[in-house]
Design an enzyme around this catalytic site. Structure first.
Site, short mmCIF file in Angstrom:
data_model
loop_
_atom_site.label_atom_id
_atom_site.label_comp_id
_atom_site.label_asym_id
_atom_site.label_seq_id
_atom_site.Cartn_x
_atom_site.Cartn_y
_atom_site.Cartn_z
N SER A 257 32.86 4.11 60.22
CA SER A 257 32.65 4.01 58.79
C SER A 257 31.65 2.90 58.49
O SER A 257 31.35 2.05 59.33
CB SER A 257 33.96 3.73 58.06
OG SER A 257 34.20 2.34 58.07
N LYS A 258 31.13 2.98 57.29
CA LYS A 258 30.06 2.08 56.85
C LYS A 258 30.45 0.62 57.05
O LYS A 258 29.62 -0.22 57.37
CB LYS A 258 29.79 2.34 55.37
CG LYS A 258 28.33 2.56 55.07
CD LYS A 258 28.06 2.62 53.60
CE LYS A 258 28.35 3.99 53.05
NZ LYS A 258 28.04 4.19 51.66
N ARG A 259 31.72 0.34 56.82
CA ARG A 259 32.15 -1.04 56.92
C ARG A 259 31.99 -1.60 58.33
O ARG A 259 31.90 -2.79 58.52
CB ARG A 259 33.61 -1.17 56.47
CG ARG A 259 33.75 -1.63 55.03
CD ARG A 259 35.17 -1.52 54.56
NE ARG A 259 35.58 -0.11 54.53
CZ ARG A 259 36.68 0.36 55.04
NH1 ARG A 259 37.52 -0.44 55.65
NH2 ARG A 259 36.98 1.66 54.95
N ARG A 260 31.99 -0.68 59.33
CA ARG A 260 31.92 -1.17 60.70
C ARG A 260 30.62 -0.81 61.40
O ARG A 260 30.60 -0.55 62.59
CB ARG A 260 33.13 -0.66 61.50
CG ARG A 260 34.41 -1.37 61.14
CD ARG A 260 35.50 -0.98 62.08
NE ARG A 260 35.79 0.44 61.96
CZ ARG A 260 36.63 0.94 61.07
NH1 ARG A 260 37.25 0.15 60.26
NH2 ARG A 260 36.83 2.23 61.01
N GLY A 261 29.54 -0.77 60.66
CA GLY A 261 28.26 -0.50 61.31
C GLY A 261 27.54 0.68 60.69
O GLY A 261 28.05 1.32 59.78
#
Ligand code: GLU
Length: 477
Positions: A257-261
């Site tokens: 997901s966006k939060r992790r890369g």
């Protein structure tokens, strides 16, 4: 009997960038169609009026182009097909497979509240579902109805998933879903007049109208498939084969997901990855052909027949992607890399003139790089001042070496041609004159000119620079 032409599609919603998971599904759909000599269709599912944007459509089309996933048809836009959905809805209402429902959002909230209070699963209770002898509630004033699909009450829905194998879901698990809604405020006049279809309905009408034979998509849609199959059946439409690919996990084992890369194709393009590397890496993330790790798109097309798709989620592995990219970088044409590196360097403020003729530099450094960004990091030093690390400078640019650096600089200034053999000759003469060995002089030159103690062969590296730049960086005495 002739077999029908294979037709696959990718149907992104234009509410953001092309996600890596969607890119992988697009790749599988594309490769499957190409393998069987079929067609690949692009459809933009833009019925989420509030969240769909033209900018996102443009990004998706650009990413498809960058990856080289060429489509034979489309892009079709769902919002341009409202009249068709409206027509099918009217036919379904007439046939009794769909009905209008005047429940207000408040009523639906109360219904769910009551179900929760009773410890039941929340679902539409069928209060507007017509049945023989049933008296429906009076139509309330001022409420715009939705249209619901009349899902079978009993029995089950089964399909043989191309990826997951046989799946069966009981009709008792699923309720009468909304297939058409009144348009939200601000929607087009068309939408106001015709209503806006929901995903599960529009997708069926489209897959039917567009003759789609095989549907590859993410497994977040497995729960939607029974509704879709029931709608296909209600319409008397032929069922496509479904293949639901497991999600992609981040390297921490959680959903990517966006939060992790980075999760968009665009982000990898900007980070200096090559499209052929992305395709190769994405292909392997959920599919295999023996032990093959590196293969061309043509090889993939020749192998991709829908078998060997992984049932379990694949894990995104940045180190492996970097390795795959390094492989393609090494194999890439230097003129092509020069264009990519020039773009990178211009975005860092270098001029068009400074970024001309970078192919020889790409040839020299590409073996050491994983991305074109790393390649640009090397080549930048040809024009941007370098700052050697103090410890490296102290270690290599010693008092003992300085006289040799001085005389090397004089030789480099005086020689006629500025090329690799002449530079090699100047180095050789300097070493002889000062009784030094290459490992004493070369690191000092590297640190001063390149800002680092390790580079490819020093004569080849210096030849890439303008002579004045080398002379001014060697001015240390
Ligand atoms: N618009 C849907 C999505 O982006 C398409 C799913 C499908 O392929 O049916 O998830």
């Amino acid at each position: 009997m002739s077999t029908p032409t294979i037709r696959t599609r990718i149907a992104p919603s234009p509410t953001g960038f092309l996600h890596l998971g969607t890119a992988r599904t697009a790749l599988y759909s594309w490769a499957y169609a190409r393998h069987f000599g079929g067609q690949f269709v692009l459809r933009i599912e833009d019925t989420d009026v509030a969240r769909s944007t033209q900018d996102s459509v443009d990004q998706i089309l650009a990413s498809m182009r960058w990856l080289g996933l060429d489509y034979d048809e489309g892009p079709h836009y769902q919002m341009q097909r409202l009249a068709r959905y409206h027509e099918v809805v009217e036919q379904m209402i007439a046939a009794g497979t769909a009905y209008r429902c005047w429940c207000t959002p408040q009523e639906l909230d109360e219904m769910r509240e009551a179900q929760r209070a009773r410890g039941e699963k929340t679902r539409y209770d069928g209060r507007w579902r017509p049945a023989p002898g049933k008296v429906l509630p009076p139509v309330p004033a001022g409420v715009q109805p939705v249209v619901r699909f009349r899902n079978p009450l009993d029995g089950e829905v089964s399909w043989d998933d191309l990826v997951k194998g046989p799946i069966t879901i009981s009709n008792r698990e699923i309720d009468d879903l909304i297939i058409l809604r009144p348009a939200p405020e601000g929607a087009s006049a068309d939408a106001q007049a015709l209503g806006v279809p929901t995903y599960n309905f529009a997708v069926v009408v489209d897959d039917w109208d567009m003759g789609i034979t095989h549907v590859f998509r993410g497994d977040e849609h497995v729960n939607n498939t029974p509704w879709q199959i029931n709608i296909f059946r209600a319409l008397g439409a032929p069922l496509p084969t479904f293949g639901h690919c497991p999600i992609i996990l981040g390297d921490d084992g959680l959903k990517l997901s966006k939060r992790r890369g980075a999760v968009s194709v665009t982000a990898y393009e900007e980070a200096g990855y090559l499209p052929e590397a992305m395709l190769n890496y994405l292909a392997r993330l959920g599919w295999s052909h023996g032990d093959e790790e590196l293969f061309s798109r043509e090889q993939m097309v020749s192998w991709f027949d829908g078998s060997h798709l992984a049932k379990s989620p694949a894990q995104w592995d940045p180190a492996k992607l970097a390795w795959v990219n390094a492989h393609y970088l090494k194999a890439a044409d230097d003129e092509r890399l020069a264009v990519l590196v020039a773009q990178q360097l211009q975005s860092r403020g270098l001029t068009a003139a400074q970024t001309q003729g970078l192919a020889p530099a790409c040839a020299l450094f590409k073996d050491r790089c994983h991305t074109t960004v790393e390649l640009a990091d090397w080549i930048e030093m040809l024009h941007v001042a370098v700052t050697p690390r103090e410890d490296e400078r102290a270690q290599h640019v010693t008092e003992a070496v300085k006289p040799a650096l001085h005389s090397l600089r004089e030789r480099l200034a005086a020689m006629a041609a500025w090329d690799k053999p002449s530079i090699a000759q100047a180095m050789k003469e300097t070493l002889a004159a000062h009784g030094l060995k290459m490992p004493q002089l070369a690191p000092a030159v590297r640190v001063l000119v390149c800002g680092r103690a390790q580079t490819p062969s020093i004569d080849a590296v210096l030849a890439l620079f303008a002579r004045e730049v080398v002379l001014s960086r060697l001015e240390v005495l």
